[in-house]
Design a protein around this motif. Sequence first.
Motif, PDB file in Angstrom:
ATOM      1  N   TYR A  97       0.848  -1.205   0.000  1.00  0.00           N
ATOM      2  CA  TYR A  97       0.000   0.000   0.000  1.00  0.00           C
ATOM      3  C   TYR A  97       0.884   1.257   0.000  1.00  0.00           C
ATOM      4  N   SER A  98       1.838   1.318   0.924  1.00  0.00           N
ATOM      5  CA  SER A  98       2.721   2.489   0.987  1.00  0.00           C
ATOM      6  C   SER A  98       3.581   2.595  -0.269  1.00  0.00           C
ATOM      7  N   GLU A  99       4.000   1.469  -0.814  1.00  0.00           N
ATOM      8  CA  GLU A  99       4.805   1.488  -2.044  1.00  0.00           C
ATOM      9  C   GLU A  99       4.047   2.170  -3.174  1.00  0.00           C
ATOM     10  N   SER A 100       2.762   1.819  -3.330  1.00  0.00           N
ATOM     11  CA  SER A 100       1.970   2.427  -4.411  1.00  0.00           C
ATOM     12  C   SER A 100       1.766   3.909  -4.156  1.00  0.00           C
ATOM     13  N   ALA A 101       1.584   4.314  -2.880  1.00  0.00           N
ATOM     14  CA  ALA A 101       1.375   5.722  -2.557  1.00  0.00           C
ATOM     15  C   ALA A 101       2.627   6.546  -2.853  1.00  0.00           C
ATOM     16  N   VAL A 102       3.786   6.025  -2.505  1.00  0.00           N
ATOM     17  CA  VAL A 102       5.027   6.763  -2.740  1.00  0.00           C
ATOM     18  C   VAL A 102       5.302   6.875  -4.239  1.00  0.00           C
ATOM     19  N   LEU A 103       5.102   5.791  -4.979  1.00  0.00           N
ATOM     20  CA  LEU A 103       5.289   5.837  -6.432  1.00  0.00           C
ATOM     21  C   LEU A 103       4.405   6.904  -7.064  1.00  0.00           C
ATOM     22  N   CYS A 104       3.181   6.996  -6.564  1.00  0.00           N
ATOM     23  CA  CYS A 104       2.248   8.011  -7.076  1.00  0.00           C
ATOM     24  C   CYS A 104       2.789   9.411  -6.829  1.00  0.00           C
ATOM     25  N   ASN A 105       3.315   9.655  -5.625  1.00  0.00           N
ATOM     26  CA  ASN A 105       3.800  10.992  -5.284  1.00  0.00           C
ATOM     27  C   ASN A 105       5.130  11.329  -5.954  1.00  0.00           C
ATOM     28  N   LEU A 106       5.857  10.326  -6.404  1.00  0.00           N
ATOM     29  CA  LEU A 106       7.103  10.593  -7.116  1.00  0.00           C
ATOM     30  C   LEU A 106       6.855  11.058  -8.555  1.00  0.00           C
ATOM     31  N   VAL A 107       5.684  10.723  -9.083  1.00  0.00           N
ATOM     32  CA  VAL A 107       5.386  11.067 -10.481  1.00  0.00           C
ATOM     33  C   VAL A 107       5.522  12.566 -10.734  1.00  0.00           C
ATOM     34  N   PRO A 108       4.822  13.449  -9.991  1.00  0.00           N
ATOM     35  CA  PRO A 108       4.957  14.887 -10.295  1.00  0.00           C
ATOM     36  C   PRO A 108       6.354  15.425 -10.020  1.00  0.00           C
ATOM     37  N   ALA A 109       7.069  14.842  -9.064  1.00  0.00           N
ATOM     38  CA  ALA A 109       8.420  15.327  -8.765  1.00  0.00           C
ATOM     39  C   ALA A 109       9.366  15.021  -9.932  1.00  0.00           C
ATOM     40  N   TYR A 110       9.330  13.775 -10.455  1.00  0.00           N
ATOM     41  CA  TYR A 110      10.155  13.430 -11.615  1.00  0.00           C
ATOM     42  C   TYR A 110       9.755  14.280 -12.822  1.00  0.00           C
ATOM     43  N   GLN A 111       8.473  14.470 -12.966  1.00  0.00           N
ATOM     44  CA  GLN A 111       7.978  15.226 -14.117  1.00  0.00           C
ATOM     45  C   GLN A 111       8.468  16.672 -14.073  1.00  0.00           C
ATOM     46  N   ALA A 112       8.455  17.276 -12.863  1.00  0.00           N
ATOM     47  CA  ALA A 112       8.912  18.657 -12.724  1.00  0.00           C
ATOM     48  C   ALA A 112      10.384  18.794 -13.082  1.00  0.00           C
ATOM     49  N   MET A 113      11.128  17.693 -12.955  1.00  0.00           N
ATOM     50  CA  MET A 113      12.544  17.692 -13.312  1.00  0.00           C
ATOM     51  C   MET A 113      12.747  17.241 -14.753  1.00  0.00           C
ATOM     52  N   ARG A 114      11.630  17.116 -15.489  1.00  0.00           N
ATOM     53  CA  ARG A 114      11.631  16.696 -16.898  1.00  0.00           C
ATOM     54  C   ARG A 114      12.155  15.271 -17.071  1.00  0.00           C
ATOM     55  N   ARG A 115      12.025  14.469 -16.089  1.00  0.00           N
ATOM     56  CA  ARG A 115      12.408  13.050 -16.179  1.00  0.00           C
ATOM     57  C   ARG A 115      11.127  12.260 -16.469  1.00  0.00           C
ATOM     58  N   TYR A 116      10.596  12.464 -17.677  1.00  0.00           N
ATOM     59  CA  TYR A 116       9.271  11.964 -18.024  1.00  0.00           C
ATOM     60  C   TYR A 116       9.186  10.436 -18.038  1.00  0.00           C
ATOM     61  N   THR A 117      10.205   9.794 -18.524  1.00  0.00           N
ATOM     62  CA  THR A 117      10.180   8.323 -18.581  1.00  0.00           C
ATOM     63  C   THR A 117      10.052   7.745 -17.168  1.00  0.00           C
ATOM     64  N   GLU A 118      10.823   8.280 -16.214  1.00  0.00           N
ATOM     65  CA  GLU A 118      10.743   7.796 -14.833  1.00  0.00           C
ATOM     66  C   GLU A 118       9.382   8.107 -14.218  1.00  0.00           C
ATOM     67  N   ALA A 119       8.853   9.275 -14.557  1.00  0.00           N
ATOM     68  CA  ALA A 119       7.554   9.657 -14.020  1.00  0.00           C
ATOM     69  C   ALA A 119       6.474   8.689 -14.484  1.00  0.00           C
ATOM     70  N   ILE A 120       6.450   8.391 -15.788  1.00  0.00           N
ATOM     71  CA  ILE A 120       5.422   7.506 -16.331  1.00  0.00           C
ATOM     72  C   ILE A 120       5.607   6.083 -15.822  1.00  0.00           C
ATOM     73  N   THR A 121       6.844   5.647 -15.696  1.00  0.00           N
ATOM     74  CA  THR A 121       7.101   4.295 -15.170  1.00  0.00           C
ATOM     75  C   THR A 121       6.586   4.166 -13.736  1.00  0.00           C
ATOM     76  N   CYS A 122       6.891   5.173 -12.908  1.00  0.00           N
ATOM     77  CA  CYS A 122       6.393   5.155 -11.519  1.00  0.00           C
ATOM     78  C   CYS A 122       4.870   5.110 -11.501  1.00  0.00           C
ATOM     79  N   GLY A 123       4.254   5.916 -12.365  1.00  0.00           N
ATOM     80  CA  GLY A 123       2.800   5.970 -12.398  1.00  0.00           C
ATOM     81  C   GLY A 123       2.183   4.639 -12.783  1.00  0.00           C
ATOM     82  N   GLN A 124       2.739   4.010 -13.788  1.00  0.00           N
ATOM     83  CA  GLN A 124       2.193   2.727 -14.236  1.00  0.00           C
ATOM     84  C   GLN A 124       2.391   1.636 -13.184  1.00  0.00           C
ATOM     85  N   GLU A 125       3.526   1.636 -12.493  1.00  0.00           N
ATOM     86  CA  GLU A 125       3.758   0.655 -11.427  1.00  0.00           C
ATOM     87  C   GLU A 125       2.777   0.866 -10.274  1.00  0.00           C
ATOM     88  N   SER A 126       2.576   2.118  -9.913  1.00  0.00           N
ATOM     89  CA  SER A 126       1.649   2.427  -8.816  1.00  0.00           C
ATOM     90  C   SER A 126       0.226   2.022  -9.172  1.00  0.00           C
TER      91      SER A 126
END
Length: 802
Positions: free
Chosen positions: A632-661
């Motif tokens: 449960y916590s793993e999915s929540a953290v992955l979700c919250n990492l998405v906008p942070a990676y995205q703000a750093m223009r690390r789009y591939t990591e953002a989308i990967t985190c989102g899909q895993e979550s």
Amino acid sequence: MAHDLSSRGQDALAAAWAVLREWLQADLQGQEVFQLLVDEPDRGVRALAARLERTGIPGFTAEVSGGMLGKLVQIASAEAVHVHQDRGHPPGYPSRPAELPPDIAAFTGRVSELEQLTELVDTAEARSSTPIIVVDGPPGVGKSALTIHFAHMISHRYPDGQLYVNLQGSTPGLAPLNPIDVLGRFLRALGMDGKEIPVDTGEAATRFRSLASGRKMLIMLDNAASAVQARQLIPAGTGCAVLVTSREVLATLDGVAHLHLSVLSAPEAVTLLGKFAGEARVAADPEATSTLARQCGLLPLALRIAGARLAARPSWSLQALAGRLMDERARLNELQLGDLAVRASFEISYEALSAVYGPAQVSCARTFRLLGLLEGPDVSVDVVAALTGGTLGATDEALERLVDAQLLESPSPGRYQMHDLLRLFAREHAFRDDAPDDRRLALHRTFEFFLARARGASARLQPTDPRRTVQKADDEPWFATRTLALDWLEAERPNVVAAAQQAAAAPDQFGAIATQIADALFWFCHLRAYPRDLDVLGRLALATAQRLGDREGEGQSLHNLCIANLRLRRFDEAVRHGTRGLAVRRAIGDRYGEGRTLDALGRVHYMMGRFDEAVEYGEKSLAIARQIQDRYSESAVLCNLVPAYQAMRRYTEAITCGQESLTIRTELGDRYGEGRMRMSLGVAYQASGRLDEAIMCFEESLAVFRDIGDRYDEGRSLFHLAVAHGIGGRHTDAIEFCEFSITVRRETADRYGEGESLHQLGTLLRKIGDEDGARVRLEQALIIFEELGVPNAEDIRTLLET
């Protein structure tokens, strides 16, 4: 009625009246005929009409044939007797009583109630029935004042006089009047010799109805104790009107219209204070006046006493009296002056509980006393059953009887509330009549009830969160559906918050449960956007946990305060609480709590624009979740990492985190988490240029949030849809979604979100050439961002300057 006659008929009436006056003064036979008006009204009218017709008054016969003048003669005759009754007419001569007490000089407001009373009288008279109106309400609410004032307003409509009696249904030190005694008063007032008044109640009531028949009289029965007491005092037939006041509803009286009287409005309360204390004095300190009115509970009796005390003490300021009333324990002592006392008024109704319902119903009085111990704005039957330890059936019966006694109000079926001053009165009796252990156990049962239900409802809302999976001892959930859980929490939220605050105020007895209640309500307040409740609950839970040395509770409270301040956009406070909470959780070895607080700090740093720190906190939190195998916590953290990676223009990591979550949350059946993940993934798709996939994610997240009742995130999804459609050039759709999001965000008190949506709407309107509309929205957004002190305000100023 004279205005309904023709001009010729009015001349005939004037001539008849002159003859009638002379005739009644000089003619003994006229007095004998007049007796017929008392015993047999129709024969009396015919006898008078025949005598007048013989005088040869022009036009008289024609008017009599129309049936109108006969009635006027009857009315005029009553007026003539009233004028000359001091000349010693024989026994049995009808009189015209005028017994109403003086009108209330300080009467204030009640415009709506007076209009309702007038409409009730008009409606009854239009149906040719007797208006019988019962004005009921709690002690001190001003029932008699309103009804006496109204009686004076309409007294001209009843030329045969007014009868008044105080039935002493709630008069301190006096027993309610017996109907036979009241009937004796009425019969004497109507001219009957005291020696002829029957001693039997039924016979006296019959005689009263005979004398009242054919008359137009107003009868006021003030302060009735019961329907039984009032029933024999109501005339039959038409012509009269009856006004009754009572603390009881008197629902068993036939043919009665009811008006329930509540406290004054705040402006009316201020006006009433001014009439006693002085209008200039009240106007000079409006803040103290408003405080004083609230302390009096907007109750007319209390306001009258407070105003009179100020009038007797011209050197006192309103603030001085308000200060004396600040202490709730002494407030009822302060609200007394001479023979007026709020406590004495309440005491009558309280003492009547056992007198009316009998010794077997002492539970009514006990229920009333224990209700005074609770702080919440209202209660349900099951809460009161927990408070008293009784069954639902017995509790419901006791509550309904308290409503009948006007010691409680029922604003909606199954819910009850108590006036603030009555609550203080009930609490006084609880401390006087109930043992300390009984009071403590009653409160403990109630707090435990709120805690268990709040935990059960929270578990239904977030079943995949391991901290919130709580069920009843028999493994049957309290709330079968998510909707039932949300409805219960919405209805009881103010009461649960009040319970937590009350428990925290007595930490030695209830400290631990205060912290637990606060945490149990956290998820709902977060879901439904009640950030101020989150802040209040977090602060009281933290203070209580620290006093008790509860390190686990302290860590959880600091975590909750971090989230609350994040929602309130108080980022520095959020970091401070989160950092302290992280230290506590590390000190006690709480790995789960450590990971959750690291995640919360990552979200705060993201909102502050510190994206590197946000990713750092998020990755540490993710490592702990995976280490302790907390999916449960793993999915929540992955979700919250998405906008942070995205703000750093690390789009591939953002989308990967989102899909895993999203995969984990779907496996867990976490609908809320699924909705949030789809929204975050949509933002990542949009930032990477995959607009169609972004819109599909936002639409799916909107559907989820509407399904689970998450209004806060519904507003966010609508905002993201507006942005995405705007990027795609579909400005009409974008504006519509933006307006929807503004509405939702206002309803959920999401000020930052409202400003964000207004900013977006202003930008969209400017794109379609609506400069005036754009400026209005942008200026509204600027006001909000300046209030919040966030950097967005500078962006708005730049837009407004271009």
